[in-house]
Motif scaffolding. Structure first.
Motif, PDB file in Angstrom:
ATOM      1  N   UNK A 184       0.822  -1.197   0.000  1.00 58.54           N
ATOM      2  CA  UNK A 184       0.000   0.000   0.000  1.00 58.54           C
ATOM      3  C   UNK A 184       0.859   1.250   0.000  1.00 58.54           C
ATOM      4  N   UNK A 185       0.215   2.387  -0.068  1.00 58.88           N
ATOM      5  CA  UNK A 185       0.950   3.650  -0.168  1.00 58.88           C
ATOM      6  C   UNK A 185       1.689   4.003   1.112  1.00 58.88           C
ATOM      7  N   UNK A 186       1.322   3.337   2.228  1.00 57.01           N
ATOM      8  CA  UNK A 186       1.988   3.623   3.499  1.00 57.01           C
ATOM      9  C   UNK A 186       3.024   2.556   3.853  1.00 57.01           C
ATOM     10  N   UNK A 187       3.334   1.696   2.900  1.00 59.39           N
ATOM     11  CA  UNK A 187       4.245   0.582   3.180  1.00 59.39           C
ATOM     12  C   UNK A 187       5.621   1.066   3.632  1.00 59.39           C
ATOM     13  N   UNK A 188       6.096   2.149   3.083  1.00 57.24           N
ATOM     14  CA  UNK A 188       7.403   2.657   3.463  1.00 57.24           C
ATOM     15  C   UNK A 188       7.467   3.032   4.934  1.00 57.24           C
ATOM     16  N   UNK A 194       9.658   1.268   7.934  1.00 52.28           N
ATOM     17  CA  UNK A 194      10.508   2.035   8.846  1.00 52.28           C
ATOM     18  C   UNK A 194      10.258   1.619  10.293  1.00 52.28           C
ATOM     19  N   UNK A 195       8.986   1.461  10.651  1.00 53.37           N
ATOM     20  CA  UNK A 195       8.618   1.079  12.023  1.00 53.37           C
ATOM     21  C   UNK A 195       9.104  -0.325  12.348  1.00 53.37           C
ATOM     22  N   UNK A 196       8.873  -1.259  11.440  1.00 50.08           N
ATOM     23  CA  UNK A 196       9.306  -2.637  11.674  1.00 50.08           C
ATOM     24  C   UNK A 196      10.817  -2.702  11.864  1.00 50.08           C
ATOM     25  N   UNK A 197      11.527  -1.930  11.063  1.00 47.01           N
ATOM     26  CA  UNK A 197      12.995  -1.908  11.178  1.00 47.01           C
ATOM     27  C   UNK A 197      13.433  -1.318  12.510  1.00 47.01           C
ATOM     28  N   UNK A 201       1.693  -0.389  19.092  1.00 52.27           N
ATOM     29  CA  UNK A 201       1.247  -1.785  19.131  1.00 52.27           C
ATOM     30  C   UNK A 201       2.438  -2.730  19.243  1.00 52.27           C
ATOM     31  N   UNK A 202       3.465  -2.493  18.462  1.00 54.30           N
ATOM     32  CA  UNK A 202       4.647  -3.351  18.521  1.00 54.30           C
ATOM     33  C   UNK A 202       5.306  -3.276  19.897  1.00 54.30           C
ATOM     34  N   UNK A 203       5.432  -2.080  20.422  1.00 51.88           N
ATOM     35  CA  UNK A 203       6.045  -1.935  21.742  1.00 51.88           C
ATOM     36  C   UNK A 203       5.240  -2.682  22.804  1.00 51.88           C
ATOM     37  N   UNK A 204       3.919  -2.621  22.712  1.00 57.01           N
ATOM     38  CA  UNK A 204       3.074  -3.315  23.683  1.00 57.01           C
ATOM     39  C   UNK A 204       3.223  -4.827  23.556  1.00 57.01           C
TER      40      UNK A 204
END
Length: 241
Positions: free
Chosen positions: A51-55, A59-62, A204-207
């Motif tokens: 999607x258009x927000x994939x970048x 970044x967040x996953x990294x 969400x990832x941090x939690x």
């Protein structure tokens, strides 16, 4: 013929409300693979992209050293190849989610095969690899779809629960729903075209990590399932082993 297909007699198409052999060796080369039989794992999966927000999502996953599985539509893999290439380079897993997202259970055999193959080709052109997992659009599958998936050598990956992000489009609701269905070895359905999903991902990832979860790929989670081409996991309601 796989063990599941041979055990099915006549089964109608089912709508799955719940989601193989490793698609790629995509764990970080700097770290040992996560053993999900020994630690709490969860697989976040993102459909319909890139999607258009994939970048921003990447970044967040990294940033949080989290891995995910992306079930890509071929039309977007073709139009946004830079994200596909980056997904592979950063250790994420790719799956095939058709080219234009038709309901396979209502499509001709020729259409299904073309949808799968065109997506394989688009992903390979973008990143030099081919997906080894199939997620049929809408989670809709039946015996015929399973037989075609088997011909492509691909297990079908569904989900244990969904974030319902496409319906709520609300950061707090998405986070609350995802945390409510989170459990060891869960496979969660999400979408990287939903801006609120991407916006809420850091928190969400941090939690999840605070709760002891390792965010891994689908292949990490189902490593012990020994899936065969054409198999569906988790099994749709009404299917038998």
């Amino acid at each position: 013929m796989s063990r599941q297909i041979s055990s099915l007699l006549a089964i109608a198409a089912v709508c799955v409300t719940i989601a193989p052999a490793p698609a790629f060796a995509q764990t970080s080369p700097k770290k040992a693979p996560v053993d999900c039989s020994a630690v709490k794992c969860i697989a976040l999966t993102f459909d319909d992209g890139p999607g258009q927000y994939a970048g921003t999502l990447l970044d967040t996953l990294k940033k949080y050293d989290a891995k995910a599985t992306f079930f890509l539509e071929g039309q977007y893999a073709k139009s946004r190849p830079q994200y596909v290439k980056r997904m592979v380079a950063e250790g994420h897993e790719l799956g095939n989610h058709s080219y234009r997202h038709p309901d396979f259970t209502k499509s001709s055999e020729a259409t299904i095969k073309a949808e799968i193959q065109q997506t394989q080709d688009a992903v390979k052109k973008a990143a030099g690899v081919e997906p080894k997992l199939l997620r049929p659009p809408y989670g809709m599958t039946d015996v015929r779809v399973s037989e075609i998936a088997e011909q492509f050598g691909m297990p079908q990956i569904l989900w244990t629960a969904g974030s319902e992000d496409w319906a709520s489009k609300n950061v707090e609701a998405i986070q609350k729903q995802t945390l409510a269905v989170a459990k060891p070895n869960a496979i969660i359905l999400m979408h990287d075209w939903v801006k609120q999903t991407v916006d809420g991902m850091p928190s969400l990832i941090k939690t999840l990590q605070h709760k002891g979860y390792h965010l891994v790929t689908v292949s990490d989670v189902i490593k012990e399932e020994k899936l065969e081409p054409g198999d569906a996991f988790p099994l749709p309601q009404g299917w038998e082993q």
